[in-house]
Design an enzyme around this catalytic site. Structure first.
Site, mmCIF file in Angstrom:
data_model
loop_
_atom_site.group_PDB
_atom_site.id
_atom_site.type_symbol
_atom_site.label_atom_id
_atom_site.label_comp_id
_atom_site.label_asym_id
_atom_site.label_seq_id
_atom_site.Cartn_x
_atom_site.Cartn_y
_atom_site.Cartn_z
ATOM 1 N N GLU A 193 0.872 -1.117 0.035
ATOM 2 C CA GLU A 193 -0.056 0.152 0.146
ATOM 3 C C GLU A 193 0.615 1.322 -0.227
ATOM 4 O O GLU A 193 0.664 2.224 0.767
ATOM 5 C CB GLU A 193 -1.152 -0.157 1.196
ATOM 6 C CG GLU A 193 -1.792 -1.153 1.323
ATOM 7 C CD GLU A 193 -3.261 -0.980 1.917
ATOM 8 O OE1 GLU A 193 -3.121 -0.099 2.959
ATOM 9 O OE2 GLU A 193 -4.039 -1.826 1.725
ATOM 10 N N GLU A 317 -4.862 -8.569 -0.171
ATOM 11 C CA GLU A 317 -5.844 -8.349 0.833
ATOM 12 C C GLU A 317 -7.107 -8.163 0.426
ATOM 13 O O GLU A 317 -7.709 -7.475 -0.262
ATOM 14 C CB GLU A 317 -5.283 -7.064 1.453
ATOM 15 C CG GLU A 317 -3.960 -7.360 2.322
ATOM 16 C CD GLU A 317 -3.624 -5.971 3.019
ATOM 17 O OE1 GLU A 317 -4.446 -5.243 3.612
ATOM 18 O OE2 GLU A 317 -2.382 -5.743 3.070
HETATM 19 O O1 AHR Z 1 -5.396 -5.976 6.950
HETATM 20 C C1 AHR Z 1 -5.148 -4.580 7.634
HETATM 21 C C2 AHR Z 1 -4.578 -3.439 6.916
HETATM 22 O O2 AHR Z 1 -5.400 -2.935 5.702
HETATM 23 C C3 AHR Z 1 -3.214 -3.677 6.259
HETATM 24 O O3 AHR Z 1 -2.310 -3.405 7.266
HETATM 25 C C4 AHR Z 1 -3.043 -2.732 5.366
HETATM 26 O O4 AHR Z 1 -2.453 -3.077 3.876
HETATM 27 C C5 AHR Z 1 -4.356 -2.538 4.758
HETATM 28 O O5 AHR Z 1 -4.963 -1.035 4.648
#
Ligand code: AHR
Length: 514
Positions: A193, A317
């Protein structure tokens, strides 16, 4: 086609009630894409009680463990066969300095986990402990390097420490720390990110940085790194376009990530994991189905720059993001998990299967005690969540051949908004067995599904499994009998190559056909 019942004479209505509301044609002879087992991957960050308490209890704990890692959690995860595990973050990855997490534990420096509750991280779980966990789980490690606040040298040395068998300072250091042979880690993330918590970069700036870091992540021995560039969040098509255009796809990175979480609509400012009404349930499913559009659009961009389909799209994710459980640390993201979460997992997995030509990995966030977890722990107790059981049921799709399906689904309507009532995917295993996963999103009404297995003369139903519960917000809790647990399912009639399935309301089934 869905016919409005109010317009039908009574006798026609009566016959309609006995005919299928949903028609699926599965083309059993047209399968060509493989569903990578890595679509069924997981993600575990130094966040809340995921690593500490979730996996790691230390060798001196009363909780049964092997080399400090909980046996119950490892046994449960081995049952669902997790193909890979992404670590150490998440946002944590871009403030993690790996050298703090090696060597004698009592000498490791501490740090503050600024993203997640501001707690002190004592670095007792580091590279060796993570790779030991992967060994115990029999899973492939996916390591995300620090591009946001680390140096090129630091990332380069981490790869050398893990993968090199040459005579070199990093190889020697690894051996001093008790590990003789290189681990041969393949999947390597180039930041996380970086448009946000990983450095707030623009796409153009990140593309340059990523190329620089990538240059110094080297291949050692026979191991070939599969480098993962940080991709967009949700519908940030500019980010994807820039990376594909300027990031040297194929040379600097072999895969690019996509992050998209499902967030339901709020009621009274709350998005409780367990106390929600039907319109919030509906919004969770509708927002999950947006993944279809995201994948289609990002893949369209990738196809333009990579017509040979060499670069993988890695949804590293995804999952439901609800409010934390009342009374828990807001920075720990601990949430319960209901039948709604199971449904959201099933829909997402069906979509990843559908786009498996390009989707080569996906990682649900975050395995234990964080967000949409497989497992919840409380001291020595452990609970398997409804999402866990979806991963167990969907195991049949690992590395199987996707069978293209044409779906004519009825609709599920709430407050004037509609979504398809059915989600499905089908695959053929190496031994020739066909598996169909089929969900009824509607919590109020069963669905009849007619499913033709085109290309087969006769279909033989072998066995089925169903996951459902009394309510959409049923969940499994500590010290109680499981409220959401799989059961055998046989509401299937076969005529020639067609199955008639009676799919109960709010249920997910897996059917095995020969
Ligand atoms: O999964 C929680 C958070 O969500 C992670 O650290 C980040 O990559 C995303 O914003």
């Amino acid at each position: 086609m869905i016919v409005k019942r109010s317009l039908l004479p009574f006798f026609l209505l009566a016959s309609l009630l006995t005919t299928a509301q949903n028609n699926i044609v599965i083309n059993t002879d047209l399968g060509k894409e493989k569903i990578s087992r890595h679509i069924y991957g997981h993600f575990s960050e130094h966040l809340g009680r995921c690593i500490y308490g979730g996996y790691w209890v230390g060798e001196d704990s009363d909780i049964p463990n092997t080399n400090g890692i909980r046996n119950d959690v490892v046994d449960a995860l081995r049952e669902i066969g997790i193909p890979n595990l992404r670590w150490p973050g998440g946002c944590f990855a871009d403030e993690y300095h790996w050298m703090d997490g090696i060597g004698p534990r009592e000498e490791r420096p501490t740090m503050i986990n600024t993203h997640w509750g501001g707690v002190t991280e004592d670095n007792s779980f580091g590279t060796h402990e993570f790779l030991e966990l992967c060994d115990q789980l029999d899973t492939e490690p996916v390591i995300c390097g620090n591009l946001g606040s680390g140096t090129v040298r630091e990332m380069s040395q981490w790869v050398e420490y893990i993968n090199s068998d040459n005579i070199s300072p990093m190889t020697e250091l690894r051996k001093e720390n008790g590990r003789e042979a290189p681990w041969g880690v393949k999947y390597w993330g180039l930041g996380n990110e970086n448009w946000g918590c990983g450095g707030n970069m623009t796409a153009e700036y990140y593309a340059n940085e990523m190329r620089r870091y990538s240059t110094y992540t080297k291949n050692y021995g026979d191991n070939r790194l599969y480098r993962v560039a940080c991709g967009p969040t949700g519908a940030d098509y500019h980010w994807m376009e820039t990376l594909m255009k300027k990031g040297y796809p194929g040379r600097s990175f072999q895969g690019i990530s996509l992050h998209y979480y499902t967030v339901s609509e709020a009621k009274n400012n709350r998005r409780s994991a367990t106390e929600f009404d039907e319109s919030q349930y509906f919004s969770s499913l509708k927002n999950t189905l947006f993944m279809d559009e995201l994948l289609k659009n990002h893949i369209r961009i990738m196809d333009r720059y990579d017509p040979g389909n060499r670069i993988g799209l890695l949804v590293d994710e995804w999952g439901n993001w609800h409010d934390v459980e009342p009374g828990t640390n807001p920075g720990f993201l601990f949430q319960q998990n209901t039948l709604r979460d199971a449904m959201v997992a099933a829909i997402n997995l069906d979509l990843f299967n559908k786009y498996c030509r390009r989707v080569k990995m996906a990682n649900i966030a975050q395995t234990v005690n964080v967000l949409q977890a497989m497992i919840l722990t409380k001291e020595e107790q452990m609970v398997k969540t409804p999402s866990y059981y979806i991963f167990k049921m969907y195991k049949v799709h690992h590395d199987a051949t996707l069978l293209p399906a044409d779906v004519e689904s009825g609709t599920y309507t709430v407050e004037g908004k509609s979504i398809p009532a059915i989600s499905t995917s089908a695959s053929k295993a190496e031994d020739g067995k066909i598996h169909i996963t089929l969900s009824n999103l509607n919590p109020n009404k069963g669905q009849q599904v007619s499913c033709e297995l085109r290309g087969m003369e006769k279909a033989q139903f072998e066995k089925g499994t169903i996951l459902t519960a009394e309510k959409i917000n049923s969940y499994n809790d500590f010290g109680k009998e499981e409220a959401v647990t799989p059961a055998a399912f046989d509401a299937v009639e076969t005529k020639g190559n067609t199955l008639q399935v009676d799919l109960p309301a709010k249920s997910i089934v897996m059917l095995e056909i020969r």
